[in-house]
Write a protein that holds these residues in place. Structure first.
Motif, PDB file in Angstrom:
ATOM      1  N   HIS A  63      -4.517 -30.435  47.304  1.00 24.16           N
ATOM      2  CA  HIS A  63      -3.152 -30.424  46.756  1.00 24.16           C
ATOM      3  C   HIS A  63      -2.904 -29.174  45.911  1.00 24.16           C
ATOM      4  N   PRO A  64      -3.089 -27.991  46.492  1.00 19.86           N
ATOM      5  CA  PRO A  64      -2.968 -26.768  45.693  1.00 19.86           C
ATOM      6  C   PRO A  64      -1.525 -26.463  45.301  1.00 19.86           C
ATOM      7  N   ARG A  65      -1.371 -25.729  44.212  1.00 18.91           N
ATOM      8  CA  ARG A  65      -0.076 -25.221  43.775  1.00 18.91           C
ATOM      9  C   ARG A  65       1.005 -26.306  43.715  1.00 18.91           C
ATOM     10  N   GLN A  66       0.656 -27.418  43.091  1.00 18.92           N
ATOM     11  CA  GLN A  66       1.609 -28.514  42.948  1.00 18.92           C
ATOM     12  C   GLN A  66       1.764 -28.971  41.498  1.00 18.92           C
ATOM     13  N   VAL A  71       5.339 -24.834  39.737  1.00 12.77           N
ATOM     14  CA  VAL A  71       6.766 -24.947  40.017  1.00 12.77           C
ATOM     15  C   VAL A  71       7.556 -23.960  39.177  1.00 12.77           C
ATOM     16  N   ARG A  72       7.184 -23.821  37.909  1.00 14.90           N
ATOM     17  CA  ARG A  72       7.906 -22.894  37.037  1.00 14.90           C
ATOM     18  C   ARG A  72       7.741 -21.455  37.489  1.00 14.90           C
ATOM     19  N   VAL A  73       6.542 -21.100  37.925  1.00 14.56           N
ATOM     20  CA  VAL A  73       6.314 -19.738  38.421  1.00 14.56           C
ATOM     21  C   VAL A  73       7.137 -19.493  39.685  1.00 14.56           C
ATOM     22  N   LEU A  74       7.133 -20.461  40.585  1.00 16.52           N
ATOM     23  CA  LEU A  74       7.833 -20.302  41.852  1.00 16.52           C
ATOM     24  C   LEU A  74       9.346 -20.345  41.693  1.00 16.52           C
TER      25      LEU A  74
END
Length: 235
Positions: A63-66, A71-74
Motif C-alpha cells: 500500500h505505498p504512497r497512501q 496526499v498533501r505532497v501530491l
C-alpha cells in the motif's frame, strides 16, 4: 485464438513494445528487480506493476504512497508512471491489484474497457501532460459487458436504458469470436477486445502513435484473472 481461455498474441505497436514486454516478463520473478532499473523506462514501469501484482496475489501488499502526507505532497501535482484503461468492474481496481499508490496510475475505467472518442481524449491528455512510459489496456475474466454482448447476439436480449450503447460498441469485436471453436467464448472475446482497443489506439491517435514510434511509450494488453488475482501480460 486459443481455446479454453488461452491468451493470444497482441500485435506489437513497435519493436520497443516487444522488447519491453518481454524484458518485463522475464524480470518478473526478481523480488527487487524494479529498483535496479531507471524508474522512467517502459521496462521498469511494467516490471514494477507486475511486482506489485505479485505482492497483491501473495497477500503482501505494501500500500505505498497512501498516507496523508503523500496526499498533501501530491496535491501540488501528479506524475503518474502508467495509464490504465480498464473495466469499471468493482473487482478490477488498478491501484489495488498492482499495489500502487495515490498518483501512480492515471485511471480510465468504463464497462468493457472501450476506447471511444471521450476515453481517447482522456488518454491523449495524460500522454501529453505527464509522458508516462506505459499505457495498458486491461481486460478481465468473465467481463459482464462482454457477457451481455454475447447474450444480445445469441439470444437477442435487449437491456434497458443506455446499456445497449456498450453492446453496440462491442458487437463488431465479439461477433467474429462466436464463429470460432473456442471453449470459453467470453474469455476469447475479452482477449479479442483488448486487441481491438489496442488497434484503435494505433489507428486513431497520432499522439499515442508518435510516442510509441519514438520509443518513449509502450502500449500493452493485459488480462486480470478474477479467481487468482493475477495479471497476465499479452505478449
Amino acid at each position: 485464438m486459443a481455446a479454453g481461455g488461452g491468451l493470444v498474441a497482441v500485435p506489437a505497436l513497435s519493436p520497443a513494445f516487444a522488447a519491453a514486454a518481454a524484458a518485463a516478463a522475464a524480470a518478473a520473478p526478481a523480488a527487487a528487480g524494479a529498483a535496479s532499473l531507471p524508474a522512467d523506462t517502459p521496462t521498469a514501469v511494467l516490471q514494477r506493476l507486475l511486482a506489485g501484482n505479485r505482492r497483491f496475489t501473495a497477500g503482501r501488499a505494501e500500500h505505498p504512497r497512501q498516507r496523508p502526507s503523500d496526499v498533501r505532497v501530491l496535491a501540488q501535482g501528479q506524475r503518474p508512471s502508467a495509464i490504465v484503461l480498464g473495466c469499471a468492474d468493482s473487482r478490477v481496481s488498478p491501484e489495488i491489484l498492482f499495489d500502487q499508490g495515490v498518483g501512480d496510475i492515471f485511471d480510465n475505467r468504463v464497462a468493457g474497457n472501450i476506447v471511444d472518442p471521450l476515453l481517447l481524449g482522456s488518454i491523449e491528455f495524460a500522454v501529453e501532460e505527464f509522458s508516462p512510459p506505459v499505457l495498458m489496456i486491461l481486460g478481465h475474466e468473465r467481463c459482464g459487458a462482454i457477457t451481455a454482448t454475447i447474450d444480445a447476439i445469441e439470444h437477442d436480449t435487449h437491456p434497458p436504458g443506455h446499456i445497449p450503447m456498450i453492446i453496440e460498441a462491442l458487437r463488431p469485436i465479439v461477433t467474429p469470436v462466436l464463429d470460432t471453436l473456442s471453449e470459453d467464448k467470453v474469455d476469447a472475446a475479452v482477449i479479442a477486445n483488448v486487441r481491438a482497443q489496442i488497434q484503435t489506439l494505433r489507428t486513431a491517435s497520432e499522439i499515442v502513435r508518435t510516442r510509441v514510434e519514438a520509443g518513449t511509450l509502450t502500449v500493452v494488453g493485459a488480462r486480470y484473472d478474477l479467481d487468482t488475482a493475477t495479471v497476465t501480460i499479452i505478449p
